[in-house]
Each structure stands twice: as C-alpha cells, then as structure tokens.
Design a protein around this motif. Structure first.
Motif, PDB file in Angstrom:
ATOM      1  N   ILE A   1       0.524  -1.611   0.276  1.00 34.04           N
ATOM      2  CA  ILE A   1      -0.377   0.242   0.207  1.00 34.04           C
ATOM      3  C   ILE A   1       0.641   1.285   0.196  1.00 34.04           C
ATOM      4  CG2 ILE A   1      -1.645   1.249   1.423  1.00 34.04           C
ATOM      5  CD1 ILE A   1      -2.578  -1.452   2.459  1.00 34.04           C
ATOM      6  N   ARG A   2       1.865   1.377   0.269  1.00 30.35           N
ATOM      7  CA  ARG A   2       3.116   2.424   1.147  1.00 30.35           C
ATOM      8  C   ARG A   2       4.094   2.529  -0.550  1.00 30.35           C
ATOM      9  NH1 ARG A   2       4.044   0.057   6.511  1.00 30.35           N
ATOM     10  NH2 ARG A   2       1.888   1.616   7.864  1.00 30.35           N
ATOM     11  N   SER A   3       4.623   1.928  -0.558  1.00 32.32           N
ATOM     12  CA  SER A   3       4.660   2.060  -1.810  1.00 32.32           C
ATOM     13  C   SER A   3       4.254   1.832  -2.930  1.00 32.32           C
ATOM     14  CB  SER A   3       6.061   0.474  -2.009  1.00 32.32           C
ATOM     15  OG  SER A   3       5.828  -0.732  -2.169  1.00 32.32           O
ATOM     16  N   ARG A   4       3.266   1.343  -3.404  1.00 34.76           N
ATOM     17  CA  ARG A   4       2.838   1.392  -5.075  1.00 34.76           C
ATOM     18  C   ARG A   4       1.582   1.847  -5.066  1.00 34.76           C
ATOM     19  NH1 ARG A   4       3.149  -5.647  -6.257  1.00 34.76           N
ATOM     20  NH2 ARG A   4       4.939  -6.138  -5.934  1.00 34.76           N
ATOM     21  N   HIS A   5       1.098   2.372  -3.741  1.00 33.43           N
ATOM     22  CA  HIS A   5      -0.378   3.269  -3.814  1.00 33.43           C
ATOM     23  C   HIS A   5      -1.681   2.047  -4.232  1.00 33.43           C
ATOM     24  CE1 HIS A   5       1.221   7.628  -3.521  1.00 33.43           C
ATOM     25  NE2 HIS A   5       2.050   6.220  -3.272  1.00 33.43           N
ATOM     26  N   TYR A   6      -2.060   0.854  -3.918  1.00 36.37           N
ATOM     27  CA  TYR A   6      -2.483  -0.051  -4.171  1.00 36.37           C
ATOM     28  C   TYR A   6      -3.431  -0.027  -2.921  1.00 36.37           C
ATOM     29  CZ  TYR A   6       0.017  -2.363  -7.667  1.00 36.37           C
ATOM     30  OH  TYR A   6       0.644  -2.891  -8.789  1.00 36.37           O
ATOM     31  N   ASN A   7      -4.815  -0.071  -3.378  1.00 41.49           N
ATOM     32  CA  ASN A   7      -6.234  -0.212  -2.224  1.00 41.49           C
ATOM     33  C   ASN A   7      -5.837  -1.243  -1.168  1.00 41.49           C
ATOM     34  OD1 ASN A   7      -6.912  -1.589  -4.311  1.00 41.49           O
ATOM     35  ND2 ASN A   7      -8.600  -2.370  -3.295  1.00 41.49           N
ATOM     36  N   ALA A   8      -6.413  -1.629  -0.367  1.00 46.15           N
ATOM     37  CA  ALA A   8      -6.220  -2.397   0.296  1.00 46.15           C
ATOM     38  C   ALA A   8      -6.062  -3.935   0.513  1.00 46.15           C
ATOM     39  CB  ALA A   8      -6.833  -2.071   2.377  1.00 46.15           C
ATOM     40  N   GLU A   9      -7.735  -4.060  -0.979  1.00 42.84           N
ATOM     41  CA  GLU A   9      -7.791  -5.268  -1.516  1.00 42.84           C
ATOM     42  C   GLU A   9      -6.900  -6.149  -2.422  1.00 42.84           C
ATOM     43  OE1 GLU A   9     -11.884  -3.274  -0.381  1.00 42.84           O
ATOM     44  OE2 GLU A   9     -10.022  -2.466  -0.587  1.00 42.84           O
ATOM     45  N   TRP A  10      -6.364  -4.849  -3.242  1.00 46.34           N
ATOM     46  CA  TRP A  10      -5.573  -5.025  -4.339  1.00 46.34           C
ATOM     47  C   TRP A  10      -4.164  -5.721  -3.964  1.00 46.34           C
ATOM     48  CZ3 TRP A  10      -4.838  -1.310  -8.503  1.00 46.34           C
ATOM     49  CH2 TRP A  10      -3.606  -2.351  -9.486  1.00 46.34           C
ATOM     50  N   ALA A  11      -3.856  -4.661  -2.668  1.00 44.19           N
ATOM     51  CA  ALA A  11      -2.607  -4.882  -2.266  1.00 44.19           C
ATOM     52  C   ALA A  11      -2.096  -6.721  -1.517  1.00 44.19           C
ATOM     53  CB  ALA A  11      -2.058  -4.241  -1.060  1.00 44.19           C
ATOM     54  N   LEU A  12      -3.621  -7.050  -0.602  1.00 45.01           N
ATOM     55  CA  LEU A  12      -3.491  -8.331  -0.167  1.00 45.01           C
ATOM     56  C   LEU A  12      -3.447  -9.264  -1.143  1.00 45.01           C
ATOM     57  CD1 LEU A  12      -3.931  -9.793   2.273  1.00 45.01           C
ATOM     58  CD2 LEU A  12      -5.739  -9.824   2.326  1.00 45.01           C
ATOM     59  N   VAL A  13      -4.720  -9.148  -2.379  1.00 45.31           N
ATOM     60  CA  VAL A  13      -4.161 -10.317  -2.820  1.00 45.31           C
ATOM     61  C   VAL A  13      -3.185 -10.327  -4.232  1.00 45.31           C
ATOM     62  CG1 VAL A  13      -5.464 -10.553  -5.127  1.00 45.31           C
ATOM     63  CG2 VAL A  13      -7.378 -10.124  -3.267  1.00 45.31           C
ATOM     64  N   THR A  14      -2.361  -9.247  -4.136  1.00 43.15           N
ATOM     65  CA  THR A  14      -1.117  -9.415  -4.642  1.00 43.15           C
ATOM     66  C   THR A  14      -0.164  -9.683  -4.321  1.00 43.15           C
ATOM     67  OG1 THR A  14      -1.598  -7.208  -5.967  1.00 43.15           O
ATOM     68  CG2 THR A  14       0.620  -7.270  -6.481  1.00 43.15           C
ATOM     69  N   GLN A  15       0.017 -10.004  -3.070  1.00 36.86           N
ATOM     70  CA  GLN A  15       0.894 -10.544  -1.816  1.00 36.86           C
ATOM     71  C   GLN A  15      -0.334 -12.109  -2.369  1.00 36.86           C
ATOM     72  OE1 GLN A  15       3.235 -10.138  -0.680  1.00 36.86           O
ATOM     73  NE2 GLN A  15       3.431 -11.302   1.060  1.00 36.86           N
ATOM     74  N   ILE A  16      -0.783 -12.406  -1.957  1.00 39.06           N
ATOM     75  CA  ILE A  16      -1.434 -13.942  -1.783  1.00 39.06           C
ATOM     76  C   ILE A  16      -0.977 -14.399  -2.973  1.00 39.06           C
ATOM     77  CG2 ILE A  16      -3.540 -14.976  -1.469  1.00 39.06           C
ATOM     78  CD1 ILE A  16      -2.611 -13.360   1.570  1.00 39.06           C
ATOM     79  N   ASP A  17      -0.945 -13.890  -3.918  1.00 38.52           N
ATOM     80  CA  ASP A  17      -1.334 -14.060  -5.429  1.00 38.52           C
ATOM     81  C   ASP A  17       0.923 -14.619  -5.491  1.00 38.52           C
ATOM     82  OD1 ASP A  17      -2.771 -14.530  -6.704  1.00 38.52           O
ATOM     83  OD2 ASP A  17      -2.823 -12.496  -8.033  1.00 38.52           O
ATOM     84  N   GLU A  18       1.332 -13.722  -4.562  1.00 36.05           N
ATOM     85  CA  GLU A  18       3.103 -13.914  -4.808  1.00 36.05           C
ATOM     86  C   GLU A  18       3.151 -15.191  -3.566  1.00 36.05           C
ATOM     87  OE1 GLU A  18       5.151 -10.293  -3.774  1.00 36.05           O
ATOM     88  OE2 GLU A  18       4.456  -8.996  -5.377  1.00 36.05           O
ATOM     89  N   LEU A  19       2.674 -15.079  -2.972  1.00 35.70           N
ATOM     90  CA  LEU A  19       2.708 -15.894  -1.779  1.00 35.70           C
ATOM     91  C   LEU A  19       2.361 -17.779  -2.528  1.00 35.70           C
ATOM     92  CD1 LEU A  19       1.819 -15.477   1.422  1.00 35.70           C
ATOM     93  CD2 LEU A  19       4.256 -15.526   1.313  1.00 35.70           C
ATOM     94  N   SER A  20       1.490 -17.561  -3.468  1.00 33.55           N
ATOM     95  CA  SER A  20       0.520 -18.887  -4.093  1.00 33.55           C
ATOM     96  C   SER A  20       1.815 -19.749  -4.571  1.00 33.55           C
ATOM     97  CB  SER A  20      -0.426 -18.381  -4.462  1.00 33.55           C
ATOM     98  OG  SER A  20      -1.427 -18.307  -3.657  1.00 33.55           O
ATOM     99  N   ALA A  21       2.335 -18.743  -5.607  1.00 30.81           N
ATOM    100  CA  ALA A  21       3.492 -18.620  -6.898  1.00 30.81           C
ATOM    101  C   ALA A  21       4.815 -19.600  -6.427  1.00 30.81           C
ATOM    102  CB  ALA A  21       3.999 -17.467  -7.773  1.00 30.81           C
ATOM    103  N   GLN A  22       4.865 -19.504  -4.907  1.00 30.21           N
ATOM    104  CA  GLN A  22       6.262 -19.659  -4.014  1.00 30.21           C
ATOM    105  C   GLN A  22       5.810 -20.627  -3.685  1.00 30.21           C
ATOM    106  OE1 GLN A  22       7.541 -17.217  -1.227  1.00 30.21           O
ATOM    107  NE2 GLN A  22       7.164 -15.757  -2.495  1.00 30.21           N
TER     108      GLN A  22
END
Length: 582
Positions: A97-118
C-alpha cells in the motif's frame, strides 16, 4: 535495468506511459484503484483493522467449539491464526500500500498471489497444500474489507484531475468478463501476449479509448512488476524501461494527441451531416446500462447494440432473473430519453462463455453459441425476451438476434418472441406490441441469402467482427494468424456492400455495429457503400463524426466503386488512401 522493445499488433491508437502491472486472475476478483499520498495511512489502517477483526472471528470460533469437536478443527483454527499473524500476511501488504499506492484489497491479493506462486514450487506435497489455507485466510480478510467499502471506488471517485493513475496492464490474456474490471479508468494501457486486431482485449481497449498492443508473445514474462512501459498504440510497439530521451519524445507526442482529442470535443452537439447535406445516424454500442451516460455525453442518437451477455457473465451458476434483466434494460431505455435502444439477445459461446456452461466443443466459434444456444435453452431465451419486451413499455426498443443463418432459426426466434408476448398478455403486463425485430448479418451464409432475411425482419445489423472471422476462416483471438484478419479483403467488402444494398432495396434499415463502424479510416468507405447508420463505442463517435462532416458523398461513392472493383490488396490500399485524402 536495460531497455528493450517488443513488437506486436497495434489495436488501439494513442500513446500510454506508465508503470507495469502484471495481472493474475485473482487480482480481477477485487476492486483496484490507486490511493493518493494523503490517504495512504488511512488505507493501511483499514487493512490493519480488517486483520484485527478476523483475529477476533477466529478467536470466537475457537471459544465456541463444542467439547466433543474433533481435535483437527482446533488445529485448523490455530493454523489460520498463525498464518494471519505471519509478517508475510500482516505486514507485507501494508508495504505494498505504501510503496505502490494500491488499495487494501488489491495489496492483499497481490501479496497472496506472490505467496501462492512460491508455494507452487515447493516439492513437499503437504507444505504445497498449505497454499489453500493462506487463500482461505485472505478470503476472510477480504470479506471484512469489502464490508467496509462504502462505494465501488471510494478513493478513486474523490480524486481530482491532478491525480491521474498511469498504470499499464500486462497479462498473458484477458477475458471479456474480466475486462469489465477496468471500466473505472484505473489503467492507461493494455499489453497482452496473445490476441489479434479484433480479440476482445483489443475491442474493449478501443472502446475505452486506451492504447493497447496485443500478440506480444513473451511480454508477461519479460516485463517485470512496476517497470516503466511505453505503449505506442499506433505502431503496436512496447518499450520497456525507456531512456530519458525516449521518454521525453513520447511524452511530447502524447501531449499533441491529448490536444487533438480536446479539439474533437467541440463536435459533440454538431449534427452528423455530410458536406452535401445527407444526415447520418450515429449510435452507441454498450455493455451495461451505465454506459448510456457516456453515449449521451458524446452525442449518440441512440444505442445500436446493447450486448446483453455482459449481464450474464462472471456470475458463477447464478443466472439473472427476469426482473433483474428487466430492471437493467429499463435503466438503459430510460437513460436514453426516448432515443432507440437495440438490445441484442444473449450472444455467448466462443470467446464469451458463461461460467455454468460446459465448454467441450472442439471449436467453440463454430459450435453452440448465440441464437443456437438460446434456441436449445428455450426457458432462458423466453425469460430474456419477456424482460426486453417489458422494457419496451418505457421507450423505443428493438430486438436484435445474433448469428442467424437458417430460415428455421429466424422462424423459431420470431415464434418465441410471439410466445413471450402471449405470456405477458396473459399476465396483463404492458409492452410495445409493434416492437421491431432485426437480424445480425455475421455469417457469410446470411449475407448470401439476404432475401430470406429482408422478407422476415424489420432491420439488419452487420456484425463485421464475426463476418470477417467466418469469411476468412481466421480465429480473431489467435495471434498466430491475426495478421491475416483484414476488413479490406475483397470478399468481406462484397458481402458488406451486398447487405447494405439489399436493405436499401427492401426499404429496411441497415447498420454496421462491428469494429469497422468505429474505425475512422473506414468511415468514407462505408459511406460510399451506402451505409447511413453506424454503431460504435461512444469514445469513437467524434472521430467518425469528423470524417462524416468532411465527406462529399458523390465523390466518396465514385472512389468507393473503384475499390469495390479491385481484387488486389495493393490497389485497394492505394484507392483507400486516395479516399482518405479527399
């Protein structure tokens, strides 16, 4: 990082400069908008509060467990609490949220996507399966977040002109239903690995008036998240991590284009009349009732194509009820304030499947789609027809049937419309008894059997996208053959001209509602063929109107005859260039 250039297919003109956003399917399930600097910490707190709320929910679940509950249930809750407390969930999205200015929902899903790929790369099957637990925890947080969102885009709607998001979607492909997620204007360009000149990504990009390049093959692998990207929509070129000099050159070109578009806005209230005084009807294509505002704003004289299938897509197994459809159709009819609204019946199949319909056809484009599907599902079809008829009591409505080819399909469709009317009469529900029924001409067989259509139908609408696809035997979504797709093939031009001529002779309206109608480079060609009714996305109306205002029909018609007599691509291109220069 080193700069590199990708070459693909130009599908939507203009220049876009922005940061790359690599798209994964999960991101499409939530709202996405950029948060201005002064609201960042409030957005961070919104996510922190949601996580705290889920902590409470899990704690409550634990305390409410029955004494005889299996121990696995308690362990399951413990795992979810641990996941929720992990910095990868509780802290990393806050950084996004702080670095990319994404809204909360989007930031959470983006992080979950990255974790899922790992997790997908983990060899141990037990640990790999824990990905599902992470996703379930995220879903709990998302539900809380969605409950705190007061508006569809609370932050985005409050932004002024000075805050314009410049983000470019980079994806392997984007489905038509998913494209609806970008209607809010959060993105300024599209880049996809696949697709052609008339894939749905291309069509929606043009309709949103956003630069795009498709058929880029490896773009989603080569471009990284947050890379600087330039889309040259005119050339079909994407420049990644450009030098400062290149960036400045493209910004100057972009400024000139913005200036030209502002100039076009002066034509909004100008009637679409050729130099020699012939009035041309300009209509809008829409996907949802909310699009009517944009159509009216751009001076559309009505809706020439309401793509009703978008009301059915992205809903899982839940089909819209008759009342729900009626309300949506009525909303569009009322919004157009007495102007005609052409509603196309459900056109699904091929690249626009419904979620609950099995897709096992070897070639969906040639399978059970559009009217074929509707006639095979009479209750779904009747429900839609009743909803459309009910909306006709509130304004001028016309029904358009897609993909007709056989006389029996026309007759069955008309019979079902009569059946829907009879059902409404029995229920004493008002509708327009004289509602006009039209046919889409988008299969070569239909264009070659026009007497069968003009005898039975009140109007015709040429769907050039599919007509070109079926005439040239080219899948318009397949980027490997997309270069063969052209509206200027002599066979395509002959079929269009035949349809316009047959309609004129029979005294019935003929419109073009495919992508050709919105392509200003082809406006004079269509005028020269005798077309007097164009239907396109609202964003294309003013460019087409400008061409009409500068056209002399007599001269245009004479030059078009030369084009129609030619069978050589080079000669057609040369004659078209001369037509444009008139």
């Amino acid at each position: 990082m080193a700069s590199f250039t990708l070459h693909g297919i130009p599908v939507s003109r203009g220049i876009s400069i922005g940061r790359a956003h690599l798209l994964t399917p999960a991101v499409l399930d939530v709202q996405h908008y950029l948060v201005p600097e002064e609201r960042i910490e409030a957005e961070v707190k919104r996510l922190q509060d949601a996580i705290a709320e889920v902590h409470k929910e899990l704690q409550h679940l634990w305390t409410e467990l029955p004494k005889d509950a299996p121990t696995e249930l308690g362990a399951f809750i413990d795992v979810h609490v641990l996941i929720l407390s992990d910095p990868m969930i509780s802290e990393a999205p806050l950084d996004i949220i702080r670095s990319r200015h994404y809204n909360a929902e989007w930031a959470l899903v983006t992080q979950i996507d990255e974790l899922s790929a790992q997790f997908d790369e983990i060899e141990d099957s037990y640990l790999r399966e824990r990905k599902a637990d992470i996703q379930q925890v995220a879903e709990r947080v998302l539900k809380v977040l969605l409950g705190t969102a007061q508006l569809k885009h609370p932050i985005q709607e409050s932004l002024g002109e000075e805050f314009k998001p410049q983000m470019i979607v980079v994806a392997h492909d984007i489905s038509p239903a998913d494209m609806l997620a970008f209607r809010d204007g959060s993105f300024s360009g599209f880049v996809t690995d696949v697709g052609g000149q008339n894939s749905h990504t291309a069509i929606v990009a043009r309709s949103l008036d956003i630069p795009a390049a498709v058929g880029m093959s490896q773009a989603s692998r080569l471009i990284e998240q947050d890379d600087w990207v330039i889309i040259d929509g005119d050339a079909g070129v994407v420049i990644c991590n450009p030098s400062q000099l290149v960036l400045e050159q493209y910004r100057a070109r972009q400024a000139l284009q913005v200036k030209a578009r502002k100039k076009l806005q002066k034509l909004k209230k100008t009637p679409a009349i050729t130099k020699d005084g012939t009035a041309i009807t300009l209509l809008a294509n829409i996907e949802l009732p909310e699009d009517c505002a944009g159509a009216m704003e751009q001076g559309a004289q009505g809706v020439g194509l309401f793509r009703s299938e978008f009301l059915f897509m992205g809903r899982g197994h839940h089909m819209p009820s008759e009342d729900e459809q009626f309300e949506q159709y009525k909303k569009a009819v009322v919004a157009m304030k007495g102007r005609p609204v052409v509603i196309r019946t459900l056109d699904i199949g091929a690249d626009k499947p419904l979620d609950h319909v099995e897709h096992n056809a070897l070639n969906p484009a040639l399978g059970l789609r559009a009217i074929r599907y509707c006639l095979s599902e009479p209750q779904i079809f009747l429900t839609q027809l009743r909803a459309i008829l009910r909306a006709s009591a509130f304004g001028k409505v016309r029904i358009l049937i897609p993909m007709l080819a056989h006389a029996f399909e026309i007759d069955q469709s008309l019979a079902m419309i009569e059946q829907a009317k009879a059902q409404l009469r029995d229920m004493r529900v008002k509708f327009d008894p004289a509602i006009e029924i039209g046919a889409m001409i988008e299969i070569p067989a239909a264009a070659l059997a026009l007497p069968m259509f003009v005898k039975r139908m009140d109007f015709l609408s040429i769907g050039t996208n599919d007509l070109i696809q079926y005439t040239l035997a080219i899948d318009r979504v397949d980027y490997e053959v997309a270069h063969l797709y052209t509206p200027l093939h002599p066979a395509v031009l002959q079929l269009i001209a035949m349809t316009i001529s047959a309609g004129k002779k029979a005294g019935i309206d003929v419109a073009v509602c495919g992508e050709m109608a919105g392509d200003a480079k082809l406006t004079r060609l269509l005028l020269g063929m005798g077309l007097r009714e164009f239907s396109m996305h609202p964003s294309q109306l003013l460019q087409v109107k400008q061409e009409i205002l500068n056209s002399d029909l007599e001269a245009v018609t004479a030059q078009t005859r030369k084009i129609m007599r030619s069978m050589e691509p080079d000669a057609i291109a040369e004659a078209l260039e001369a037509l444009q220069a008139m």
